[in-house]
Write a protein that holds these residues in place. Structure first.
Motif, mmCIF file in Angstrom:
data_model
loop_
_atom_site.group_PDB
_atom_site.id
_atom_site.type_symbol
_atom_site.label_atom_id
_atom_site.label_comp_id
_atom_site.label_asym_id
_atom_site.label_seq_id
_atom_site.Cartn_x
_atom_site.Cartn_y
_atom_site.Cartn_z
ATOM 1 N N ASN A 14 0.808 -1.224 0.000
ATOM 2 C CA ASN A 14 0.000 0.000 0.000
ATOM 3 C C ASN A 14 0.840 1.272 0.000
ATOM 4 O O ASN A 14 0.285 2.372 -0.121
ATOM 5 N N VAL A 15 2.163 1.152 0.134
ATOM 6 C CA VAL A 15 3.005 2.351 0.041
ATOM 7 C C VAL A 15 3.393 2.638 -1.409
ATOM 8 O O VAL A 15 4.049 3.635 -1.689
ATOM 9 N N VAL A 16 3.008 1.745 -2.327
ATOM 10 C CA VAL A 16 3.354 1.901 -3.741
ATOM 11 C C VAL A 16 2.129 2.357 -4.527
ATOM 12 O O VAL A 16 1.100 1.679 -4.531
ATOM 13 N N GLU A 17 2.255 3.498 -5.184
ATOM 14 C CA GLU A 17 1.138 4.049 -5.956
ATOM 15 C C GLU A 17 1.246 3.643 -7.422
ATOM 16 O O GLU A 17 2.292 3.790 -8.047
ATOM 17 N N ARG A 18 0.144 3.155 -7.957
ATOM 18 C CA ARG A 18 0.080 2.847 -9.392
ATOM 19 C C ARG A 18 0.016 4.149 -10.183
ATOM 20 O O ARG A 18 -0.514 5.154 -9.729
ATOM 21 N N GLN A 19 0.528 4.106 -11.391
ATOM 22 C CA GLN A 19 0.487 5.252 -12.286
ATOM 23 C C GLN A 19 -0.411 4.916 -13.485
ATOM 24 O O GLN A 19 -0.764 3.767 -13.716
ATOM 25 N N ASN A 20 -0.747 5.911 -14.237
ATOM 26 C CA ASN A 20 -1.575 5.703 -15.424
ATOM 27 C C ASN A 20 -0.668 5.301 -16.590
ATOM 28 O O ASN A 20 -0.449 6.061 -17.528
ATOM 29 N N ASP A 21 -0.119 4.087 -16.479
ATOM 30 C CA ASP A 21 0.820 3.638 -17.507
ATOM 31 C C ASP A 21 0.521 2.182 -17.877
ATOM 32 O O ASP A 21 -0.650 1.791 -17.918
ATOM 33 N N ASP A 22 1.547 1.372 -18.102
ATOM 34 C CA ASP A 22 1.350 0.014 -18.614
ATOM 35 C C ASP A 22 1.453 -1.070 -17.543
ATOM 36 O O ASP A 22 1.660 -2.243 -17.869
ATOM 37 N N LEU A 23 1.298 -0.699 -16.281
ATOM 38 C CA LEU A 23 1.365 -1.697 -15.213
ATOM 39 C C LEU A 23 0.281 -2.752 -15.375
ATOM 40 O O LEU A 23 0.533 -3.952 -15.208
ATOM 41 N N GLU A 24 -0.939 -2.325 -15.706
ATOM 42 C CA GLU A 24 -2.037 -3.288 -15.843
ATOM 43 C C GLU A 24 -1.773 -4.284 -16.962
ATOM 44 O O GLU A 24 -2.129 -5.464 -16.853
ATOM 45 N N ALA A 25 -1.127 -3.813 -18.030
ATOM 46 C CA ALA A 25 -0.792 -4.714 -19.140
ATOM 47 C C ALA A 25 0.205 -5.776 -18.678
ATOM 48 O O ALA A 25 0.083 -6.956 -19.032
ATOM 49 N N LEU A 26 1.185 -5.370 -17.881
ATOM 50 C CA LEU A 26 2.160 -6.324 -17.365
ATOM 51 C C LEU A 26 1.504 -7.297 -16.388
ATOM 52 O O LEU A 26 1.772 -8.506 -16.427
ATOM 53 N N VAL A 27 0.618 -6.777 -15.524
ATOM 54 C CA VAL A 27 -0.086 -7.630 -14.567
ATOM 55 C C VAL A 27 -0.914 -8.685 -15.302
ATOM 56 O O VAL A 27 -0.891 -9.871 -14.959
ATOM 57 N N GLU A 28 -1.637 -8.258 -16.327
ATOM 58 C CA GLU A 28 -2.463 -9.189 -17.105
ATOM 59 C C GLU A 28 -1.599 -10.258 -17.769
ATOM 60 O O GLU A 28 -1.967 -11.435 -17.816
ATOM 61 N N GLN A 29 -0.464 -9.836 -18.265
ATOM 62 C CA GLN A 29 0.456 -10.773 -18.912
ATOM 63 C C GLN A 29 0.942 -11.823 -17.909
ATOM 64 O O GLN A 29 0.965 -13.025 -18.205
ATOM 65 N N LEU A 30 1.309 -11.380 -16.701
ATOM 66 C CA LEU A 30 1.773 -12.299 -15.664
ATOM 67 C C LEU A 30 0.652 -13.221 -15.203
ATOM 68 O O LEU A 30 0.890 -14.394 -14.890
ATOM 69 N N GLU A 31 -0.581 -12.695 -15.164
ATOM 70 C CA GLU A 31 -1.726 -13.522 -14.770
ATOM 71 C C GLU A 31 -1.944 -14.674 -15.740
ATOM 72 O O GLU A 31 -2.457 -15.731 -15.371
ATOM 73 N N HIS A 32 -1.544 -14.476 -16.994
ATOM 74 C CA HIS A 32 -1.688 -15.516 -18.016
ATOM 75 C C HIS A 32 -0.433 -16.386 -18.126
ATOM 76 O O HIS A 32 -0.279 -17.140 -19.092
ATOM 77 N N GLY A 33 0.478 -16.240 -17.153
ATOM 78 C CA GLY A 33 1.659 -17.092 -17.136
ATOM 79 C C GLY A 33 2.735 -16.711 -18.119
ATOM 80 O O GLY A 33 3.601 -17.524 -18.438
ATOM 81 N N GLN A 34 2.696 -15.454 -18.598
ATOM 82 C CA GLN A 34 3.692 -14.982 -19.552
ATOM 83 C C GLN A 34 4.649 -14.012 -18.848
ATOM 84 O O GLN A 34 4.211 -13.011 -18.280
ATOM 85 N N GLY A 35 5.928 -14.321 -18.895
ATOM 86 C CA GLY A 35 6.914 -13.461 -18.255
ATOM 87 C C GLY A 35 7.316 -12.291 -19.129
ATOM 88 O O GLY A 35 6.735 -12.050 -20.185
ATOM 89 N N ALA A 36 8.335 -11.544 -18.677
ATOM 90 C CA ALA A 36 8.777 -10.361 -19.422
ATOM 91 C C ALA A 36 10.209 -10.003 -19.042
ATOM 92 O O ALA A 36 10.757 -10.508 -18.056
ATOM 93 N N PHE A 37 10.800 -9.148 -19.845
ATOM 94 C CA PHE A 37 12.146 -8.628 -19.620
ATOM 95 C C PHE A 37 12.007 -7.157 -19.232
ATOM 96 O O PHE A 37 11.496 -6.349 -20.005
ATOM 97 N N LEU A 38 12.441 -6.820 -18.019
ATOM 98 C CA LEU A 38 12.314 -5.450 -17.516
ATOM 99 C C LEU A 38 13.674 -4.761 -17.512
ATOM 100 O O LEU A 38 14.660 -5.315 -16.999
ATOM 101 N N ILE A 39 13.719 -3.565 -18.070
ATOM 102 C CA ILE A 39 14.926 -2.738 -18.014
ATOM 103 C C ILE A 39 14.669 -1.623 -17.016
ATOM 104 O O ILE A 39 13.794 -0.778 -17.233
ATOM 105 N N CYS A 40 15.410 -1.637 -15.918
ATOM 106 C CA CYS A 40 15.244 -0.606 -14.899
ATOM 107 C C CYS A 40 16.457 0.324 -14.937
ATOM 108 O O CYS A 40 17.146 0.412 -15.960
ATOM 109 N N SER A 41 16.749 1.008 -13.844
ATOM 110 C CA SER A 41 17.861 1.955 -13.815
ATOM 111 C C SER A 41 18.286 2.170 -12.371
ATOM 112 O O SER A 41 17.735 1.579 -11.447
ATOM 113 N N HIS A 42 19.259 3.057 -12.183
ATOM 114 C CA HIS A 42 19.664 3.464 -10.840
ATOM 115 C C HIS A 42 18.959 4.744 -10.427
ATOM 116 O O HIS A 42 19.430 5.487 -9.562
#
Length: 323
Positions: free
Chosen positions: A106-134
């Motif tokens: 609950n300390v993490v706020e969702r943004q109006n971006d593609d989080l839901e698309a990633l969540v849906e993908q994971l719900e269907h058992g499909q993984g992904a490659f994430l590029i983050c940063s420092h």
């Protein structure tokens, strides 16, 4: 904290202060026993003395913040380098709190971006490659998954590709706090054909592979790609973006950012952006697409840095070829 040598061009040559774990154990003690606002005050005082004695880090920070100010068309703040170092110190406290299990989703706020698309993908058992940063604190947010704090109903694992050069003592402490989370880490300096095949299998099994795209590893510092960043040509790690082309999986850019830069009680913003670049074409197109993916990432990273300049923790000459 970390000691910075002005002559060290590569981040992996930056060494931790001290010869033992006591500094970090002291940090863990205050995290475990003091209220957050008192922790923030202690960290601010300690950072001030570190700031006074750290000429090199002040200069590196000032160079970066001046580039941000120039890109935004404003004057740099006199206290900017101190705020930058303080933000970094607070991020270390965040990591300790995360690995201790002191944070909730609950300390993490969702943004109006593609989080839901990633969540849906994971719900269907499909993984992904994430590029983050420092930028911000993706590692702290990663710790949430180790305690079952996820946006999805489906279980999945997160496998970060990390180069721990120069931060061994702090990582030893994190390993003590949560050995399971540290066991999932892939050593960036040992990535090869076999590990790439293994990563591809993990993504196919519905898991996430995560790698930072803004820091070359200690053993591949000379392998970089050039693109514009903050108005100048910067050098980004070749490996992260070539790995994306090899895995040929859905690609997302991920950022975990403290909403208020210098407030340890602040909520966090989770930004997830689906990459527009894909590697579905011919092999001949791959080289151009790797550069296209890098340009897409660098532009997004620049926008995030301009919004939260004190939360980008690359305290070395990022615009040098030896980064």
């Amino acid at each position: 904290m970390t000691k910075f040598d002005r002559e060290s061009e590569h981040w992996s040559e930056v060494k931790e202060v001290g010869h033992g774990l006591w500094q970090f154990r002291f940090m863990l003690w205050i995290v475990s026993h003091l209220p957050l606002k008192l922790i923030e005050l202690c960290v601010a005082v300690i950072t001030f003395f570190f700031y006074l004695g750290g000429k090199s880090i002040r200069e590196r920070s000032k160079d970066y913040l001046c580039k941000v100010a120039k890109a935004k068309g404003v004057k740099p703040s006199f206290l900017g380098p101190y705020k930058h170092i303080l933000s970094f110190a607070l991020s270390m406290i965040e990591k300790l709190r995360g690995f201790k299990g002191s944070l909730k989703l609950n300390v993490v706020e969702r943004q109006n971006d593609d989080l839901e698309a990633l969540v849906e993908q994971l719900e269907h058992g499909q993984g992904a490659f994430l590029i983050c940063s420092h930028l911000g604190n993706m590692e702290m947010l990663r710790s949430l998954t180790g305690y079952g704090e996820k946006h999805t109903r489906t279980d999945f694992k997160v496998f970060p590709v990390v180069d721990f050069s120069g931060t061994s003592r702090f990582n030893d402490l994190l390993r003590e706090l949560n050995p399971q989370l540290m066991e999932n880490i892939i050593d960036a300096n040992s990535v090869g054909i076999d590990s790439a095949i293994w990563m591809k299998d993990q993504i196919a099994a519905g898991n996430l592979i995560v790698i930072a795209g803004d820091r070359t590893s200690a053993n591949t510092r000379g392998r970089f790609l050039e693109t514009e960043f903050m108005g100048e040509v910067a050098h980004f790690p070749e490996g992260a973006f070539i790995l994306a082309s090899i895995l040929n999986a859905p690609i997302y850019f991920a950022f975990g950012i403290r909403k208020k830069d210098l407030d340890i009680t602040s909520t966090y913003e989770m930004h997830i952006h689906r990459a527009q670049t894909s590697f579905d074409g011919s092999r001949k197109e791959k080289a151009a697409k790797v550069k296209e993916l890098l340009a897409e990432y660098a532009l997004l990273l620049q926008k995030k840095c301009m919004s939260h300049p004190y939360q980008w923790y690359n305290f070395y000459n990022f615009w040098s070829k030896e980064n």
